[in-house]
Design an enzyme around this catalytic site. Structure first.
Site, PDB file in Angstrom:
ATOM      1  N   VAL A 279       0.868  -1.182   0.000  1.00 45.71           N
ATOM      2  CA  VAL A 279       0.000   0.000   0.000  1.00 45.71           C
ATOM      3  C   VAL A 279       0.907   1.234   0.000  1.00 45.71           C
ATOM      4  O   VAL A 279       2.121   1.117   0.091  1.00 45.71           O
ATOM      5  CB  VAL A 279      -0.933   0.044   1.244  1.00 45.71           C
ATOM      6  CG1 VAL A 279      -2.182  -0.765   1.035  1.00 45.71           C
ATOM      7  CG2 VAL A 279      -0.194  -0.396   2.501  1.00 45.71           C
TER       8      VAL A 279
ATOM      9  N   LYS B 189      -2.532  14.684  -8.389  1.00 46.59           N
ATOM     10  CA  LYS B 189      -3.243  14.936  -7.127  1.00 46.59           C
ATOM     11  C   LYS B 189      -3.057  16.407  -6.729  1.00 46.59           C
ATOM     12  O   LYS B 189      -1.922  16.884  -6.644  1.00 46.59           O
ATOM     13  CB  LYS B 189      -2.676  14.009  -6.040  1.00 46.59           C
ATOM     14  CG  LYS B 189      -3.217  14.292  -4.655  1.00 46.59           C
ATOM     15  CD  LYS B 189      -2.618  13.372  -3.600  1.00 46.59           C
ATOM     16  CE  LYS B 189      -3.022  13.833  -2.204  1.00 46.59           C
ATOM     17  NZ  LYS B 189      -2.348  13.102  -1.134  1.00 46.59           N
TER      18      LYS B 189
ATOM     19  N   PRO C 295      -6.114  21.764  -0.200  1.00 38.34           N
ATOM     20  CA  PRO C 295      -5.392  21.788  -1.480  1.00 38.34           C
ATOM     21  C   PRO C 295      -3.901  21.994  -1.257  1.00 38.34           C
ATOM     22  O   PRO C 295      -3.478  22.396  -0.167  1.00 38.34           O
ATOM     23  CB  PRO C 295      -5.990  23.019  -2.162  1.00 38.34           C
ATOM     24  CG  PRO C 295      -6.316  23.936  -1.035  1.00 38.34           C
ATOM     25  CD  PRO C 295      -6.616  23.100   0.178  1.00 38.34           C
TER      26      PRO C 295
ATOM     27  N   LEU D  29       8.907   2.113   7.074  1.00 39.90           N
ATOM     28  CA  LEU D  29       8.046   1.618   8.156  1.00 39.90           C
ATOM     29  C   LEU D  29       8.855   1.131   9.345  1.00 39.90           C
ATOM     30  O   LEU D  29       8.361   1.121  10.477  1.00 39.90           O
ATOM     31  CB  LEU D  29       7.156   0.489   7.620  1.00 39.90           C
ATOM     32  CG  LEU D  29       6.179   0.901   6.511  1.00 39.90           C
ATOM     33  CD1 LEU D  29       5.458  -0.319   5.935  1.00 39.90           C
ATOM     34  CD2 LEU D  29       5.172   1.917   7.010  1.00 39.90           C
TER      35      LEU D  29
ATOM     36  N   ILE E 295       5.741   8.262   2.485  1.00 41.12           N
ATOM     37  CA  ILE E 295       6.787   8.235   1.451  1.00 41.12           C
ATOM     38  C   ILE E 295       7.643   9.501   1.566  1.00 41.12           C
ATOM     39  O   ILE E 295       8.861   9.463   1.386  1.00 41.12           O
ATOM     40  CB  ILE E 295       6.185   8.070   0.034  1.00 41.12           C
ATOM     41  CG1 ILE E 295       5.427   6.733  -0.039  1.00 41.12           C
ATOM     42  CG2 ILE E 295       7.288   8.098  -1.027  1.00 41.12           C
ATOM     43  CD1 ILE E 295       4.711   6.473  -1.357  1.00 41.12           C
TER      44      ILE E 295
HETATM   45  C1  LIG Z   1      -2.741   1.092   5.274  1.00 40.22           C
HETATM   46  C2  LIG Z   1      -1.565   1.887   4.797  1.00 40.22           C
HETATM   47  C3  LIG Z   1      -1.757   2.881   3.853  1.00 40.22           C
HETATM   48  C4  LIG Z   1      -0.671   3.663   3.431  1.00 40.22           C
HETATM   49  N1  LIG Z   1      -0.886   4.680   2.547  1.00 40.22           N
HETATM   50  C5  LIG Z   1       0.146   5.515   2.242  1.00 40.22           C
HETATM   51  C6  LIG Z   1      -0.043   6.617   1.370  1.00 40.22           C
HETATM   52  O1  LIG Z   1      -1.117   6.856   0.834  1.00 40.22           O
HETATM   53  N2  LIG Z   1       1.022   7.419   1.129  1.00 40.22           N
HETATM   54  C7  LIG Z   1       2.241   7.193   1.681  1.00 40.22           C
HETATM   55  O2  LIG Z   1       3.161   7.989   1.469  1.00 40.22           O
HETATM   56  N3  LIG Z   1       2.446   6.109   2.452  1.00 40.22           N
HETATM   57  C8  LIG Z   1       1.447   5.282   2.749  1.00 40.22           C
HETATM   58  N4  LIG Z   1       1.670   4.198   3.541  1.00 40.22           N
HETATM   59  C9  LIG Z   1       3.025   3.879   3.956  1.00 40.22           C
HETATM   60  C10 LIG Z   1       3.754   3.173   2.822  1.00 40.22           C
HETATM   61  O3  LIG Z   1       3.063   2.010   2.452  1.00 40.22           O
HETATM   62  C11 LIG Z   1       5.170   2.789   3.262  1.00 40.22           C
HETATM   63  O4  LIG Z   1       5.785   3.905   3.834  1.00 40.22           O
HETATM   64  C12 LIG Z   1       5.990   2.354   2.088  1.00 40.22           C
HETATM   65  O5  LIG Z   1       5.346   1.350   1.365  1.00 40.22           O
HETATM   66  C13 LIG Z   1       7.339   1.855   2.538  1.00 40.22           C
HETATM   67  O6  LIG Z   1       7.284   0.606   3.114  1.00 40.22           O
HETATM   68  P1  LIG Z   1       8.669  -0.085   3.460  1.00 40.22           P
HETATM   69  O7  LIG Z   1       9.496  -0.171   2.230  1.00 40.22           O
HETATM   70  O8  LIG Z   1       9.245   0.593   4.648  1.00 40.22           O
HETATM   71  O9  LIG Z   1       8.242  -1.533   3.946  1.00 40.22           O
HETATM   72  P2  LIG Z   1       7.709  -2.863   3.081  1.00 40.22           P
HETATM   73  O10 LIG Z   1       6.941  -2.427   1.919  1.00 40.22           O
HETATM   74  O11 LIG Z   1       7.072  -3.688   4.111  1.00 40.22           O
HETATM   75  O12 LIG Z   1       9.059  -3.499   2.594  1.00 40.22           O
HETATM   76  C14 LIG Z   1       9.855  -4.288   3.430  1.00 40.22           C
HETATM   77  C15 LIG Z   1      10.919  -4.975   2.602  1.00 40.22           C
HETATM   78  O13 LIG Z   1      11.769  -5.702   3.473  1.00 40.22           O
HETATM   79  C16 LIG Z   1      11.926  -7.010   2.989  1.00 40.22           C
HETATM   80  N5  LIG Z   1      12.197  -7.898   4.113  1.00 40.22           N
HETATM   81  C17 LIG Z   1      11.579  -7.920   5.313  1.00 40.22           C
HETATM   82  N6  LIG Z   1      12.085  -8.928   6.086  1.00 40.22           N
HETATM   83  C18 LIG Z   1      13.058  -9.502   5.344  1.00 40.22           C
HETATM   84  C19 LIG Z   1      13.941 -10.596   5.571  1.00 40.22           C
HETATM   85  N7  LIG Z   1      13.920 -11.294   6.706  1.00 40.22           N
HETATM   86  N8  LIG Z   1      14.774 -10.927   4.575  1.00 40.22           N
HETATM   87  C20 LIG Z   1      14.813 -10.240   3.402  1.00 40.22           C
HETATM   88  N9  LIG Z   1      14.004  -9.207   3.138  1.00 40.22           N
HETATM   89  C21 LIG Z   1      13.121  -8.855   4.095  1.00 40.22           C
HETATM   90  C22 LIG Z   1      10.624  -7.315   2.268  1.00 40.22           C
HETATM   91  O14 LIG Z   1      10.779  -8.357   1.338  1.00 40.22           O
HETATM   92  C23 LIG Z   1      10.369  -5.967   1.596  1.00 40.22           C
HETATM   93  O15 LIG Z   1      11.120  -5.902   0.408  1.00 40.22           O
HETATM   94  C24 LIG Z   1       0.613   3.396   3.949  1.00 40.22           C
HETATM   95  C25 LIG Z   1       0.803   2.347   4.840  1.00 40.22           C
HETATM   96  C26 LIG Z   1      -0.263   1.604   5.284  1.00 40.22           C
HETATM   97  C27 LIG Z   1      -0.034   0.492   6.261  1.00 40.22           C
END
Ligand SMILES: Cc1cc2nc3c(=O)[nH]c(=O)nc-3n(C[C@H](O)[C@H](O)[C@H](O)COP(=O)(O)OP(=O)(O)OC[C@H]3O[C@@H](n4cnc5c(N)ncnc54)[C@H](O)[C@@H]3O)c2cc1C
Length: 496
Positions: A52, A83, A101, A332, A345
């Site tokens: 997401v 947007k 806005p 996250l 983001i």
């Molecule tokens: C409900 C919801 C709605 C959201 N909406 C928005 C929005 O509209 N706008 C916005 O800016 N943000 C939004 N966000 C936040 C956004 O989704 C995240 O900030 C963004 O996707 C970044 O996620 P990430 O890369 O930190 O984590 P993830 O996407 O969880 O990536 C984690 C990575 O780590 C890897 N990994 C984990 N453990 C291991 C392991 N043991 N070995 C190897 N690899 C591993 C996984 O494979 C993956 O590649 C939202 C979040 C949520 C929960």
């Protein structure tokens, strides 16, 4: 030898995780410091990403400019739309609606912000609609969009979260990012310093490094599971802890804004993309069971769901220290604030650029880490306050959730801002704040705050000139918006 103890020790940067955070960090490191570093990214297809994160804010464009990304290519590949803001529905009272806005309101002077003129006009009965004084507001409300050399418009994007990390990977893997596929099973540390030395994969491979960036998502494999940085829990202010996400077919109208509609124990998002619509319900499990939340989400969908809604649990808050030893958590893994203002983001991008500014080429990591942690704390707290603002200003009392939001204690920093505006119409925005005057103005007035006083600047003009100035601003904006094409029409042409 412990990295950081000696100049020139940081060459091998290892990024754990390949979601939006991992590939964003990889992209900007490769682009900006590439020749100085060996960059490795470890990700696991078996684990996958959170999937997401589809709405952004205008800083996203500056970040893409830094990466040299072509806008049309990005929009084509991630099925993005434009947007201009967020429409909030039912937040103050049921049936209410306002748009936050991305644009400014009129022209401010060094003495006072423009909205003081509007406040004075309003107190004299001819203020009219604040939104009509903002170009982006009116374009959003009319469903219009265009970018050209003449019309300066402040905008962001909606994008397909499933496609974005892949887009960055295709661009930046060839620019010096070594990608390793595999599951990290263990994190190896130096016995004495506690610095991380390697990621050990399930199949026994070791990925060694000098600096590690933890982008493993909510699990925080390095920063929490290994280094136990600790977590500041903000659920007493931001009570939602769950989300259900589901996609529906596209094809209908394509508004150039996100919709955030308050529901019984949270709110529902609607994010229109080129090929489909992203939807979800953010809710508080203390006040609503997942089954009831699912029913509420499905009941309000426009269009058929493309799959069963997916449940995501989270704890709102932030990692006490995002940088510990030689590990920096970004994404996250560093904390989470619900997506009401689409800020996650942005926090990734700011974390990544700040890491570059404070990059530990030489010397001691401790002072750099302190500085980094302090700045990230301020960023998180600022965004936190802005999100709480929407909840605390509600006048809804139809459910226990909204009554709890209305009656809760809020951080002093936020209480002071609201009081200042309510009393004097002033909005205090320090230079480092992400949300500027117009953002606070639209949300506070949108949710019913009516300042008791305002700056007297308008009295210098007198009624006739003040009225004329406001009329001419509104007319200019309306004329410009009338000339613009519809968002869907422009997008189809632009991405063709
Ligand atoms: C409900 C919801 C709605 C959201 N909406 C928005 C929005 O509209 N706008 C916005 O800016 N943000 C939004 N966000 C936040 C956004 O989704 C995240 O900030 C963004 O996707 C970044 O996620 P990430 O890369 O930190 O984590 P993830 O996407 O969880 O990536 C984690 C990575 O780590 C890897 N990994 C984990 N453990 C291991 C392991 N043991 N070995 C190897 N690899 C591993 C996984 O494979 C993956 O590649 C939202 C979040 C949520 C929960």
């Amino acid at each position: 030898m412990t990295p950081g103890a000696d100049p020139q020790t940081v060459k091998r940067v290892v990024i754990a995780g390949g979601g939006t955070a991992g590939w964003t960090v990889a992209a900007v490191l490769a682009k900006q410091l590439g020749p100085l570093l060996d960059i490795t990214l470890v990700e696991s297809d078996a684990i996958g990403t959170v999937g997401v994160g589809e709405a952004t804010i205008p800083t996203f464009r500056s970040f893409h400019a830094l990466l040299g990304i072509d806008e049309r290519a990005f929009m084509r590949e991630t099925k993005a739309s434009f947007k201009l803001g967020i429409a909030f529905e039912n937040w103050d009272r049921m049936g209410d609606r306002y748009i936050h806005p991305f644009g400014d309101v009129g022209k401010s002077s060094w003495m006072a912000d423009f909205h003081h003129l509007w406040l004075m006009a309003k107190s004299r009965g001819y203020g009219g609609d604040l939104g009509a004084c903002c170009f982006e507001h009116q374009a959003a409300a009319a469903g219009k969009f265009a970018v050209d050399d003449k019309a300066r418009i402040n905008y962001a994007y909606h994008l397909d979260a499933g496609l974005y990390a892949g887009f960055l990977r295709r661009l930046f893997e060839p620019q010096g990012v070594r990608r390793v596929e595999g599951k990290i099973e263990r994190v190896a540390q130096d016995g004495e310093s506690g610095f991380v030395t390697a990621l050990v994969l399930e199949d026994g491979r070791r990925v060694e490094g000098d600096l590690f960036v933890d982008c493993t998502g909510f699990r925080g494999l390095l920063i929490e599971q290994t280094l136990q940085a600790g977590y500041e829990d903000w659920r007493h202010w931001l009570r939602t802890d769950s989300a259900l996400a589901v996609q529906t077919e596209g094809g209908g109208a394509l508004p150039p804004y996100t919709r955030a509609t308050a529901r019984s124990a949270g709110w529902q998002w609607r994010i229109p993309l080129q090929h489909r619509v992203g939807n979800g319900l953010v809710f508080c499990s203390e006040f609503q069971e997942p089954d009831a939340a699912r029913d509420e989400l499905l009941e309000h969908l426009e269009g058929d769901p493309l799959a069963e809604p997916r449940l995501i649990r989270y704890v709102t808050g932030r990692r006490r220290s995002a940088w510990v030893n030689n590990v920096v958590a970004i994404g996250l893994s560093s904390g989470f604030l619900e997506p009401l203002e689409s800020t996650s983001i942005h926090l990734i991008q700011i974390g990544a650029t700040r890491l570059i500014q404070l990059f530990p080429h030489a010397g001691n990591f401790t002072a750099l880490a302190r500085r980094y942690n302090d700045r990230m704390r301020q960023d998180f707290e600022h965004v936190r306050d802005f999100i709480i603002l929407h909840y605390t200003l509600t006048r809804r009392d139809d459910t226990a959730f909204w009554r709890a939001c209305r009656d809760m204690d809020i951080p002093d920093s936020l209480a002071e801002r609201i009081e200042l505006f309510a009393d004097s119409g002033m909005i205090n925005v320090p230079a480092e704040d992400l949300f500027r005057t117009a953002s606070w103005l639209f949300v506070m007035t949108g949710q019913g705050v009516e300042p008791r006083h305002h700056h007297p600047m308008g009295a210098l003009l007198g009624d006739e000139r003040l009225r004329k100035a406001l009329d001419s601003l509104r007319t200019n904006i309306a004329t410009a918006v009338n000339r613009m094409p519809g968002h869907g029409e422009f997008l189809a042409r632009y991405c063709d």
